[in-house]
Design an enzyme around this catalytic site. Structure first.
Site, PDB file in Angstrom:
ATOM      1  CE  LYS A 169      -3.417   2.427   2.912  1.00 25.61           C
ATOM      2  NZ  LYS A 169      -4.386   2.313   4.018  1.00 25.61           N
ATOM      3  CG  ASP A 194      -5.902   7.567   4.245  1.00 24.92           C
ATOM      4  OD1 ASP A 194      -6.793   8.175   3.621  1.00 24.92           O
ATOM      5  OD2 ASP A 194      -6.106   6.526   4.911  1.00 24.92           O
ATOM      6  CE  LYS A 206      -7.168   8.401   7.551  1.00 26.98           C
ATOM      7  NZ  LYS A 206      -7.839   7.286   8.235  1.00 26.98           N
ATOM      8  CG  ASP A 209      -2.193   5.090   4.783  1.00 26.64           C
ATOM      9  OD1 ASP A 209      -2.030   4.071   5.485  1.00 26.64           O
ATOM     10  OD2 ASP A 209      -3.255   5.362   4.199  1.00 26.64           O
ATOM     11  CG  ASP A 252     -10.374   6.992   6.000  1.00 25.91           C
ATOM     12  OD1 ASP A 252      -9.278   6.990   5.389  1.00 25.91           O
ATOM     13  OD2 ASP A 252     -10.491   7.266   7.207  1.00 25.91           O
ATOM     14  CD  GLU A 295      -6.912   4.748   2.069  1.00 23.11           C
ATOM     15  OE1 GLU A 295      -7.962   4.797   2.730  1.00 23.11           O
ATOM     16  OE2 GLU A 295      -5.784   4.611   2.585  1.00 23.11           O
ATOM     17  NE  ARG A 303     -10.714  -2.039   2.938  1.00 24.38           N
ATOM     18  CZ  ARG A 303     -11.342  -2.262   4.085  1.00 24.38           C
ATOM     19  NH1 ARG A 303     -12.450  -2.984   4.097  1.00 24.38           N
ATOM     20  NH2 ARG A 303     -10.865  -1.788   5.216  1.00 24.38           N
TER      21      ARG A 303
HETATM   22  N1  BES Z   1      -4.604   4.290   6.609  1.00 25.23           N
HETATM   23  C1  BES Z   1      -5.757   3.997   7.378  1.00 25.23           C
HETATM   24  C2  BES Z   1      -5.455   3.050   8.541  1.00 25.23           C
HETATM   25  C3  BES Z   1      -4.613   3.603   9.623  1.00 25.23           C
HETATM   26  C4  BES Z   1      -5.193   4.160  10.738  1.00 25.23           C
HETATM   27  C5  BES Z   1      -3.243   3.517   9.562  1.00 25.23           C
HETATM   28  C6  BES Z   1      -4.410   4.652  11.761  1.00 25.23           C
HETATM   29  C7  BES Z   1      -2.458   4.000  10.566  1.00 25.23           C
HETATM   30  C8  BES Z   1      -3.043   4.556  11.672  1.00 25.23           C
HETATM   31  C9  BES Z   1      -6.818   3.357   6.507  1.00 25.23           C
HETATM   32  O1  BES Z   1      -6.844   3.749   5.187  1.00 25.23           O
HETATM   33  C10 BES Z   1      -8.121   3.764   7.088  1.00 25.23           C
HETATM   34  O2  BES Z   1      -8.457   4.906   6.973  1.00 25.23           O
HETATM   35  N2  BES Z   1      -8.793   2.849   7.733  1.00 25.23           N
HETATM   36  C11 BES Z   1     -10.006   3.132   8.362  1.00 25.23           C
HETATM   37  C12 BES Z   1     -11.025   2.255   7.731  1.00 25.23           C
HETATM   38  C13 BES Z   1     -12.416   2.621   8.097  1.00 25.23           C
HETATM   39  C14 BES Z   1     -12.856   3.834   7.376  1.00 25.23           C
HETATM   40  C15 BES Z   1     -13.289   1.479   7.690  1.00 25.23           C
HETATM   41  C16 BES Z   1      -9.860   2.804   9.837  1.00 25.23           C
HETATM   42  O3  BES Z   1      -9.225   1.813  10.150  1.00 25.23           O
HETATM   43  O4  BES Z   1     -10.332   3.587  10.637  1.00 25.23           O
HETATM   44 ZN    ZN Z   2      -5.056   4.463   4.447  1.00 24.59          ZN
HETATM   45 MN    MN Z   3      -7.994   5.474   4.860  1.00 22.50          MN
END
Ligand code: BES
Ligand code: ZN
Ligand code: MN
Length: 508
Positions: free
Chosen positions: A272, A277, A284, A296, A355, A357, A359
């Site tokens: 990834k 992000d 966010k 990210d 968010d 993204e 995957r």
């Molecule tokens: N890049 C984030 C995951 C992440 C969160 C990495 C905190 C490092 C620290 C990912 O793209 C994301 O936003 N995940 C969300 C998914 C949700 C919207 C279903 C999450 O885990 O909150």
């Molecule tokens: Zn992300």
């Molecule tokens: Mn995200």
């Protein structure tokens, strides 16, 4: 204008990103006469090395009992400063403990540029393992991201000398030389990750990849936006839709030299590479985690870094890396919720959260890997906050479909002390990803987020042995501890290099 104009207009220097090793390594049988500081290993009980000139009670009196991660600095009127470094019980000494002890020593000796570590007491480990762990610990503890500071944070590490018995010199040195390489790739991954997002766009990461590939004997292909459209990488294009920066997909290929014999299989690594992000229109909140989202792209960074070492380490496995790079920004052209993307190969995905993204870009990379007929696919990604909720920062989540491949990842994790823990691929949750209008949707609901993300990825693997490493938790450290330093940790680079080196075609 997008932010990179700030960089291009000269407001910020473009940081140089190279594989580098500034420190010299020497292995000998005596402490050099001109040593300024010497680390002495001390066990948890039994005699204290006489060179310290102190007994156990005296040291215990100031709180030093020889436990791992303890150190005691002993300045002296004459001769080098001595630093006692705890290693605990020699019978249970591991590479991980010695790596941490060496890191503890290097930190206690922060103001010294030339370090000497006496490895006496670590003989229960093979000399090559001790040499590797000591060099990794020392080098990684002294890592600093100070390219954007005018004054260095602390003195650089210029040399390390390891002291051991004559019969162990050659193996200690061989292990130490490998340790220089493996510490170097972790430092490279940290540099890539720590670099601010306007300094390291997807385009810039592609340029860096081209340079590093040329320097380390990798083939590299860079796909720009036009190529990505032609290839039908709908996940990458969808995530990129809101951005003023172009996406890049970077394909790295390592082919073992013919002199190494027949390749031990073909491994695909898919990373990834979300350069930043913001969450897209599922924006966010402006908390500390949001500010960490330049990290990210850690999955992509660790693959690039690991692959630069494969020639040096004599890897016998063919390795293909796909770095899936774009940022995820909100704008008038961004993905909307309810939009449907077509991933390479034709599967459709309903986007219910912008968010989720990672995957989307990974699935395009997984499909590209399946087309190469690889023996296994490993994805590495800062994918779900849920993985951090589950394991905190110590362990990555590991999921997959093939027990042999999962065992191989676990062995690489143990050897490198980049720890993982397995979660189940619980098929009962697969219906959570059902979409009313497309083949699948990109979010499975509130619960079991790490598992549903892995189930999503597995849809694209065409039955090829698959493992997924979610490094969301260990990607970052909030303080210096053991081999980690504050900021990006580079977690995964050493693990992936070890996995590639020891890789065998997974049995079903
Ligand atoms: N890049 C984030 C995951 C992440 C969160 C990495 C905190 C490092 C620290 C990912 O793209 C994301 O936003 N995940 C969300 C998914 C949700 C919207 C279903 C999450 O885990 O909150
Ligand atoms: Zn992300
Ligand atoms: Mn995200």
């Amino acid at each position: 204008m997008p932010l990179p104009s700030l960089v291009e207009a000269g407001f910020d220097p473009a940081p140089s990103i190279e594989r580098y090793n500034h420190a010299q390594l020497t292995v000998g049988t005596t402490i050099p006469a001109d040593a300024a500081v010497v680390g002495i290993l001390v066990t948890g009980d039994g005699p204290v090395p006489s060179v310290l000139g102190l007994d156990r009670e005296t040291m215990a009196g100031v709180g030093f009992t020889g436990r791992p991660r303890q150190s005691l600095v002993l300045p002296r009127a004459e001769g080098p400063t001595l630093i006692a470094v705890g290693i605990g019980d020699p019978a249970t000494l591991t590479a991980a403990i010695l790596r941490d002890s060496a890191a503890t020593f290097a930190r206690a000796a922060q103001r010294f540029e030339h370090l000497v570590l006496d490895l006496t007491g670590s003989e229960s480990l093979p000399a090559s393992v001790a040499g590797l762990a000591a060099v990794e610990g020392i080098t990684l503890a002294r890592y600093r991201y100070d390219q954007l500071k005018h004054e260095p944070v602390s003195p650089p590490l210029r040399s390390g000398t390891l002291v051991t018995t004559a019969d162990r010199v050659a193996d200690t040195e061989a292990g130490g030389r490998r340790g220089l390489v493996t510490a170097e790739i972790t430092a490279l991954a940290r540099d890539l990750e720590n670099t601010p997002p306007a300094h390291l766009t997807a385009t810039r990461l592609a340029d860096v990849s081209v340079r590093l590939a040329a320097a380390t004997g990798l083939e590299v292909e860079v796909y720009d936006r036009q190529a990505i459209i032609a290839m039908g990488l709908g996940g990458v294009l969808g995530v990129n839709a809101g951005s003023g920066e172009e996406p890049r997909v970077i394909k790295l290929t390592y082919r073992p030299d013919a002199s190494l014999g027949a390749p031990a299989g073909h491994l695909a690594l898919v990373g990834k590479g979300i350069m930043y992000d913001a969450g897209g229109i599922s924006l966010k909140p402006s908390d500390a985690m949001h500010a960490a989202m330049k990290l990210d792209m850690s999955g992509a960074a660790t693959i690039l870094a690991a692959m630069t070492a494969l020639h040096d380490l004599g890897c016998r496995t063919q390795v293909t890396g796909y770095l899936m790079c774009t940022d995820n920004m909100p704008s008038g052209t961004a993905l909307r919720l309810g939009d449907v993307l077509t991933i390479r190969g034709g599967r459709t995905v309903e986007v219910v959260n912008a968010d989720a993204e990672g995957r989307l870009v990974l699935s395009d990379g997984i499909v590209l890997s399946t087309e190469l007929g690889v023996d296994a696919i490993v994805t590495i990604a800062t994918l779900t906050g849920a993985a951090m909720r589950t394991f905190g920062t110590e362990r990555a989540a590991l999921l997959g479909t093939n027990d042999d491949l999962l065992d191989q990842v676990e062995r690489a994790a143990d050897a490198t002390d980049e720890k993982v823990w397995q979660l189940p691929m619980e098929r009962a949750y697969r219906p959570l990803l059902d979409s009313a209008i497309a083949d699948i949707k990109n979010l499975g609901g509130e619960n079991a987020g790490t598992i549903t993300a892995a189930l999503f990825l597995d849809e694209f693997t065409a039955g090829i042995p698959f493992a997924h490493i979610d490094i969301c938790g260990p990607m970052m450290a909030t303080k210096d501890e053991a081999w980690r330093t504050v900021g990006a940790t580079g977690f995964g680079a050493r693990l992936l290099a070890q996995l590639a080196i020891d890789f065998t075609r997974p049995v079903e």
